[in-house]
Design an enzyme around this catalytic site. Structure first.
Site, mmCIF file in Angstrom:
data_model
loop_
_atom_site.group_PDB
_atom_site.id
_atom_site.type_symbol
_atom_site.label_atom_id
_atom_site.label_comp_id
_atom_site.label_asym_id
_atom_site.label_seq_id
_atom_site.Cartn_x
_atom_site.Cartn_y
_atom_site.Cartn_z
ATOM 1 N N PHE A 1 0.629 -1.119 0.052
ATOM 2 C CA PHE A 1 -0.077 0.371 0.116
ATOM 3 C C PHE A 1 1.312 1.097 -0.204
ATOM 4 O O PHE A 1 1.894 1.476 0.594
ATOM 5 C CB PHE A 1 -1.014 0.089 1.243
ATOM 6 C CG PHE A 1 -1.760 1.379 1.198
ATOM 7 C CD1 PHE A 1 -3.601 0.728 0.525
ATOM 8 C CD2 PHE A 1 -1.820 3.165 1.293
ATOM 9 C CE1 PHE A 1 -4.202 2.242 0.635
ATOM 10 C CE2 PHE A 1 -2.358 3.733 1.626
ATOM 11 C CZ PHE A 1 -3.586 3.402 1.191
ATOM 12 N N ASP B 1 8.762 3.260 2.104
ATOM 13 C CA ASP B 1 8.395 3.925 2.643
ATOM 14 C C ASP B 1 7.668 4.213 4.059
ATOM 15 O O ASP B 1 7.901 2.853 3.941
ATOM 16 C CB ASP B 1 6.645 3.367 1.697
ATOM 17 C CG ASP B 1 5.425 3.807 1.907
ATOM 18 O OD1 ASP B 1 5.650 4.264 3.127
ATOM 19 O OD2 ASP B 1 4.374 4.020 1.052
ATOM 20 N N LYS C 1 2.287 10.509 8.275
ATOM 21 C CA LYS C 1 0.940 10.187 9.376
ATOM 22 C C LYS C 1 1.573 10.561 11.002
ATOM 23 O O LYS C 1 1.692 11.683 11.090
ATOM 24 C CB LYS C 1 0.973 8.389 9.132
ATOM 25 C CG LYS C 1 0.505 7.802 8.195
ATOM 26 C CD LYS C 1 -0.367 6.363 8.899
ATOM 27 C CE LYS C 1 -0.948 5.444 7.878
ATOM 28 N NZ LYS C 1 -2.512 5.474 7.980
ATOM 29 N N THR D 1 2.368 24.911 -5.781
ATOM 30 C CA THR D 1 2.265 25.770 -5.060
ATOM 31 C C THR D 1 2.722 25.982 -3.677
ATOM 32 O O THR D 1 3.748 27.106 -3.226
ATOM 33 C CB THR D 1 0.260 26.482 -5.136
ATOM 34 O OG1 THR D 1 0.781 26.353 -6.227
ATOM 35 C CG2 THR D 1 0.086 27.848 -4.205
#
Lengths: 509, 509
Positions: A231, A337, A368, A393
């Protein structure tokens, strides 16, 4: 606001927080198998939140009547079908989450593993009410164009202070999904630059015109390799590397990128050492084969230290070292990750520290528990060869980065990574004893030595999670069958004992 | 922090902010052509920020020596090649941005069009230091699972209070890129559901297994149609619809999605009515042709009311009504990307209100001046047929949504949308006069009737922008040649006069 003020009035200001009071907890679940055999469970602990509830309070079925009305009202404007529990955060404190009906639950799910140091944490409250934070909230900059004068200082005393070894640069982002995607973009730019012949070789006119048409060579047919059950997020690029559940992916166009098998280890690990090693070798061989032969060339491999959403799947340090060796040898980047595993939960600040690698990953993504997001890197070649190639931005949020700085300070002040390692051992021991007594109810217990990042498979998982609320504990699941524990870093032994007692009640009835 | 406290001590608390003081401005650029012919420029205005600087202060070359050192230091940890100006936000106030060297510039770029109501705005400061905000900062929820009890109220008094007509639902996100991507995901799910035969038809086993391999039919070969020169973000899905500049897209894999021509209008509009109408008809025909014939079926068309990053390209209300008609007829969704145009800058709260459509867009995305992000929709069919299909950990940020609520309140309290419409007319008139006198320097002036959302093409744009800083004005560009004005909503006539005077100096020398 009255409820918030009541909650916050219990919080001691940061300046009065130096001493942690050693207190013997009164939680003695003597009837518990897990606890009865653990003399050390009646621990004398330094309490991080002295005014935290001593135990859960369950006043109503969950959701109670007030929550039900609130959910019904919310659903008129916001999809509530994934709602787990309506919360009142102003009444939540430390490890305990409150709901509008006055129920107060021990929370070992912690906003899908994202609350680091407790609800209404006084040190974070001090940071949140500082003039520095107020300015960051109301004067949000476009960081790439108009950074604030103290941005370098915020980065150094925040995310870079705990940067993984070997990685001294950071690119800030908003959440895990886009953190992974900007890392993927960096990988593609790096790989294409190599193919092109270096940073000084200009783009060809063919590349420039084809890119505007979403066609190769400007938009190359390259890929990111991920693992089955992985994931990595749910935007279009990250979702193309996510392989957790069909419901995450159905109907959404995806890139034709490769997936390798992730090891399926057998538990207990000590009893299956040989076949597990063979399984990991098989997965590494498959990975290497895909890197060599997949029709869309691989720019990077992305991997979680522990596959979290996919069911809490672990692999050994040797597997990850093998992955590093293969990617290095084939000139492919390794992206780790750490969105869910990072920031202390495994008993190390970064889970990949467990691997003892001399050669660091090329990029590490985080979010997280950092309450912000981004990716670390150490190789300046991963800065694109021209400005504005990696740009947007806001490029993150200084307000959330200032909070991360306060989180890091709190983790260091209270030694919370070490706490998590120690409490994790205590919790694992208790679960191991329960697994021995109820082998059908607690299967494939995993995460030993990984702090409180523990999980097991349950034959009646959804029922287990639902009934846990009735006993005052909020627990999450992952994959199809796993009960996943994701306590905060302030989770202590006496909390672990409450969790063990509830678990035993749930599986013995 | 001393500087911040000094800045904020100038701010009057919200409770003492009811009256706006009417004051005659002292800015009288009598030497200016633009101003000299405008008797109304010596306006008696209600000043929104009575303690704002009366004019810019330029003390050093920009960057000055302090900024240079800060930039050099920042570059060690953060790529500064896109840096425009180092800022000190705690010393910035209202329409004026300060730098560490004591320069204070009138800011008509406003963090790439994202600051709505001024730096160090007192009303936002009150919101930022409220207990509600503190809780939102330190207790960040996983909104889809554990929303806070007052989330419905925050949505209703925030983003839903100013929801576009016909759209009463909101899905919250983090920034413009992911807001567009979740809108695209909603479009794909909606379209595939129709093809499948309705919400109750289950996914086939073939769809389920192919989705996990990123292959069709589970990951369908469908597309989002966008326009040439469009900008919709820089993540993988949004970047596939972005067609602004090669540097935004090179080396990044993209989906094979179609692009239609966006009208190239000729200015002044009144003099080219016939050929402009023909040009718009041509683009609509091309769009319809792609919808009917593109090899990857189109689920939605995404369009900006004014193409902003792509060079400030406008089209007429008739063009957009035509787009609505075509998409409706071919059963394709219309997504209006109001990330840059939304929240008041065009003299309407949403730019698409200028189109006078009876049939609203299917989705409208927002970010920037909202300081948060998401998409609006009105059709409950755009809620996926099952939970967890449109989901992520945070799903936005209540802290930023609370700020949006305060921004909306400030816009309403001070009537800032109307202000922007009025000041826009004043500014446009001045620019029109300058364009008549310096036709080579101000080409294709555009945005009449669109508030302060104005732009023109300059034969020496980059030089113009650079020299503007020396005159105390911070201005941005877009596309290859456009000077784009993006003042805040608190930009008033006396600010416009300062800008006009500087512009004349720049183009006449």
């Amino acid at each position: 606001m009255a409820t918030f003020l009541r909650a916050s009035s219990r919080l001691r200001p940061l300046s009065r927080l130096p001493a942690i009071r050693p207190i013997t907890t009164t939680t003695k679940p003597a009837a518990s198998v897990a606890a009865a055999k653990v003399p050390e469970q009646t621990v004398s602990e330094e309490l991080y939140f002295p005014n935290e509830p001593l135990k859960p309070t369950v006043r109503t079925a969950i959701p109670g009547p007030i929550s039900k009305r609130a959910i019904e009202d919310l659903d008129k404007v916001f999809d509530t079908r994934s709602l787990n529990m309506m919360a009142n955060y102003q009444n939540s404190f430390g490890n305990y989450i409150a709901d509008p009906d006055g129920n107060v639950l021990l929370d070992v799910y912690a906003q899908i593993a994202s609350i680091p140091v407790g609800y209404c944490n006084p040190a974070l409250l001090a940071a949140a009410t500082s003039p520095e934070m107020a300015s960051a909230i109301i004067n949000r900059p476009a960081l790439g164009n108009f950074p604030q004068h103290d941005w370098a200082n915020i980065l150094r005393s925040g995310p870079l202070k705990i940067a993984p070894k070997g990685l001294d640069q950071v690119f800030t982002a908003m959440a895990g999904s886009d953190a992974n995607e900007v890392a993927y973009k960096a990988a593609f730019m790096w790989k294409r630059r190599q193919e092109r012949g270096g940073p000084d070789v200009e783009f060809s006119t063919d590349e420039i015109s084809s890119a505007m048409n979403n066609q190769s060579p400007g938009s190359p047919h390259m890929s990111i390799l991920s693992f089955k059950s992985a994931f990595h997020g749910r935007l279009f690029g990250s979702l193309s590397t996510t392989r957790s559940k069909p419901i995450h992916k159905l109907d959404i166009p995806a890139f034709d990128w490769p997936q390798a098998s992730f090891p399926h280890l057998k538990y207990p690990l000590a009893e299956h050492a040989t076949e597990n090693a063979k399984e990991e070798a098989r997965c590494l061989a498959e990975t290497e084969d895909l890197i060599k032969n997949f029709h869309n060339p691989v720019a990077a491999v992305v991997v979680e230290p522990i596959q979290s959403e996919g069911g809490d799947n672990h692999a050994s340090p040797a597997f990850f070292r093998g992955l590093r060796e293969i990617t290095r040898r084939h000139n492919v980047l390794l992206i780790v990750d750490e969105v869910q595993t990072g920031v202390g939960a495994t008993g190390k600040f970064w889970a990949h520290e467990h691997w003892n690698m001399d050669d660091p990953p090329d990029m590490v993504t985080f979010s997280k528990k950092a309450q912000t997001a981004g990716y670390y890197y150490g190789n300046m070649d991963l800065r694109p060869n021209k400005p504005y190639r990696q740009f947007n931005t806001w490029m993150g949020d200084p307000a959330r980065t200032i909070l991360f700085k306060a989180i890091i300070h709190e983790i260091e002040r209270l030694n919370l990574v070490e706490n998590t390692a120690n409490v994790g051992e205590h919790l694992y021991s208790g679960l191991e004893r329960l697994a021995q007594q109820y082998p059908n109810e607690i299967q494939n217990l995993r995460g030993q030595g990984q702090g409180t990042f523990l999980a097991w498979d349950s034959p009646r998982r959804d029922d287990f999670l639902k009934r846990a609320k009735g006993l005052g504990v909020n627990i999450g699941g992952s994959g199809e069958r796993a009960v996943r524990l994701r306590p905060m870093l302030i989770f202590q032994k006496h909390h672990a004992d409450i969790l063990l007692e509830a678990t035993e009640k749930l599986i013995s009835s």
